[in-house]
Design a protein around this motif. Structure first.
Motif, PDB file in Angstrom:
ATOM      1  N   VAL A  87       0.861  -1.181   0.000  1.00 23.40           N
ATOM      2  CA  VAL A  87       0.000   0.000   0.000  1.00 23.40           C
ATOM      3  C   VAL A  87       0.898   1.232   0.000  1.00 23.40           C
ATOM      4  CG1 VAL A  87      -1.869   1.214   1.170  1.00 23.40           C
ATOM      5  CG2 VAL A  87      -1.734  -1.287   1.284  1.00 23.40           C
TER       6      VAL A  87
ATOM      7  N   ASP B 254      -7.414   6.809   3.821  1.00 23.88           N
ATOM      8  CA  ASP B 254      -8.579   6.352   3.054  1.00 23.88           C
ATOM      9  C   ASP B 254      -9.018   5.002   3.629  1.00 23.88           C
ATOM     10  OD1 ASP B 254     -10.363   5.223   1.235  1.00 23.88           O
ATOM     11  OD2 ASP B 254      -9.368   6.114  -0.499  1.00 23.88           O
TER      12      ASP B 254
ATOM     13  N   VAL C  84      -1.297  -1.191  -4.290  1.00 22.92           N
ATOM     14  CA  VAL C  84      -2.496  -0.389  -4.074  1.00 22.92           C
ATOM     15  C   VAL C  84      -2.057   1.042  -3.792  1.00 22.92           C
ATOM     16  CG1 VAL C  84      -4.499  -0.001  -2.603  1.00 22.92           C
ATOM     17  CG2 VAL C  84      -3.809  -2.338  -3.182  1.00 22.92           C
TER      18      VAL C  84
ATOM     19  N   ASP D  64     -11.618   3.039   3.403  1.00 22.17           N
ATOM     20  CA  ASP D  64     -12.194   1.998   2.547  1.00 22.17           C
ATOM     21  C   ASP D  64     -11.114   1.269   1.755  1.00 22.17           C
ATOM     22  OD1 ASP D  64     -14.710   2.627   3.446  1.00 22.17           O
ATOM     23  OD2 ASP D  64     -15.226   3.887   1.716  1.00 22.17           O
ATOM     24  N   THR D  65     -10.186   2.026   1.152  1.00 20.40           N
ATOM     25  CA  THR D  65      -9.151   1.404   0.325  1.00 20.40           C
ATOM     26  C   THR D  65      -8.163   0.618   1.187  1.00 20.40           C
ATOM     27  OG1 THR D  65      -9.344   3.226  -1.260  1.00 20.40           O
ATOM     28  CG2 THR D  65      -7.408   1.823  -1.450  1.00 20.40           C
TER      29      THR D  65
ATOM     30  N   GLU E 118      -9.769  -2.693   2.191  1.00 26.29           N
ATOM     31  CA  GLU E 118      -9.781  -3.693   1.128  1.00 26.29           C
ATOM     32  C   GLU E 118      -8.380  -4.242   0.861  1.00 26.29           C
ATOM     33  OE1 GLU E 118     -12.471  -5.163  -0.118  1.00 26.29           O
ATOM     34  OE2 GLU E 118     -13.384  -3.950   1.463  1.00 26.29           O
ATOM     35  N   ALA E 119      -7.356  -3.423   1.077  1.00 21.95           N
ATOM     36  CA  ALA E 119      -5.977  -3.893   0.882  1.00 21.95           C
ATOM     37  C   ALA E 119      -5.584  -4.913   1.947  1.00 21.95           C
ATOM     38  CB  ALA E 119      -5.023  -2.707   0.914  1.00 21.95           C
TER      39      ALA E 119
ATOM     40  N   THR F 269      -2.957   4.731  -2.608  1.00 21.73           N
ATOM     41  CA  THR F 269      -3.984   5.448  -1.860  1.00 21.73           C
ATOM     42  C   THR F 269      -3.346   6.315  -0.791  1.00 21.73           C
ATOM     43  OG1 THR F 269      -6.025   5.196  -0.574  1.00 21.73           O
ATOM     44  CG2 THR F 269      -4.259   3.644  -0.101  1.00 21.73           C
TER      45      THR F 269
END
Length: 212
Positions: A30, A53, A47, A55-56, A59-60, A49
Motif C-alpha cells: 500500500v 482512506d 495499491v 475503505d481502500t 480492502e488492501a 492510496t
C-alpha cells in the motif's frame, strides 16, 4: 502467506517487500506514490492510496494473514502534523474490520516495554529526541499507542540506529536491562527480523529491542 505491507517505499520497507517476495509470500504493498516502487513481481499487488482512506486500506488488508508496517515519522526537526499516527489508526481500524490480527511494526527504545528493567535508553533517548525531533517522538508515541491499546496480536521492534550496511545475519533481540542489546543495525537485518516474526511466537504482544 498473504501479507499487506505499509511503508513499502522506505529504506526498510523496500527490503521487507523484497524479502517477503523472495520467501514466496503473496504481498500487497500500500503506497502513496507508486513511482517510488521499482520492484515488479507476479506475487506483488500495488495499491495506491492515501493512508487515511479507510475503505481502500480496509480492502488492501482484507484476506491477509498479517500486516507489516515499516511506517515511521520524518526525523526533520521542523516536522509537524500527525500523518503517521493517523495512518496507523486507520490500519488498526481496518484490521479490526477485516478480522486480521497479526501486526508487525517498528518503534524506538525511547518507548518502554513492561518487560524492560530500569535502563538508560528510555530515560536518555526521549530527552535527546525532544530536542532533535520533537514531532517525530510524539508521532512514535501515538502510533505505538494506537497498536498496543488495541487487541491486535502485535510485535513492535524497537530500533535506534538503522544503517545502510550489508546484512550481517546476526540479530540480538530482547528487553532492556535483561538482554545485551546494542544500538546500530543494518536495515537489511531489521527487515529480516520483521519478516521472521510472521512465523515466530516469542514476541507476541511485545516490543522487543533489536540490534546487530
Amino acid at each position: 502467506m498473504k501479507v499487506t505491507v505499509f511503508g513499502a517505499t522506505g529504506g526498510i520497507g523496500r527490503l521487507v517487500l523484497a524479502q517477503l517476495l523472495d520467501a514466496g509470500h503473496r504481498v500487497t504493498a500500500v503506497v502513496r506514490n507508486p513511482a517510488k516502487l521499482t520492484l515488479n513481481h507476479p506475487e506483488l499487488t500495488v495499491v495506491t492510496t492515501e493512508l487515511t482512506d479507510t475503505d481502500t486500506v480496509t480492502e488492501a488488508i482484507r484476506g491477509a494473514d498479517a500486516v507489516i508496517s515499516a511506517l515511521g515519522p520524518s526525523l526533520k526537526r521542523s516536522g509537524t502534523g500527525s500523518a503517521v499516527t493517523d495512518a496507523t489508526k486507520t490500519i488498526v481500524a481496518a484490521m479490526h474490520t477485516t478480522g486480521v490480527s497479526r501486526f508487525v511494526g517498528l518503534a524506538t527504545p525511547s518507548l518502554a516495554d513492561p518487560r524492560d528493567k530500569p535502563h538508560w535508553k528510555p530515560k536518555v533517548l526521549p530527552l535527546i529526541a525532544r530536542l532533535a525531533f520533537p514531532n517525530a517522538l510524539t508521532e512514535l508515541k501515538n502510533m505505538t499507542a494506537a497498536v498496543t491499546a488495541s487487541d491486535l496480536d502485535y510485535t513492535i521492534a524497537r530500533i535506534s540506529a538503522p544503517k545502510n550496511t550489508p546484512s550481517t545475519g546476526r540479530v540480538r533481540s530482547g528487553f532492556l536491562g535483561h538482554d545485551r542489546i546494542g544500538s546500530a543495525m543494518s536495515r537489511a537485518d531489521i527487515a529480516a527480523f520483521l519478516v521472521s516474526q510472521l512465523s515466530e511466537t516469542r514476541y507476541h504482544r511485545a516490543m522487543p529491542a533489536i540490534s546487530n
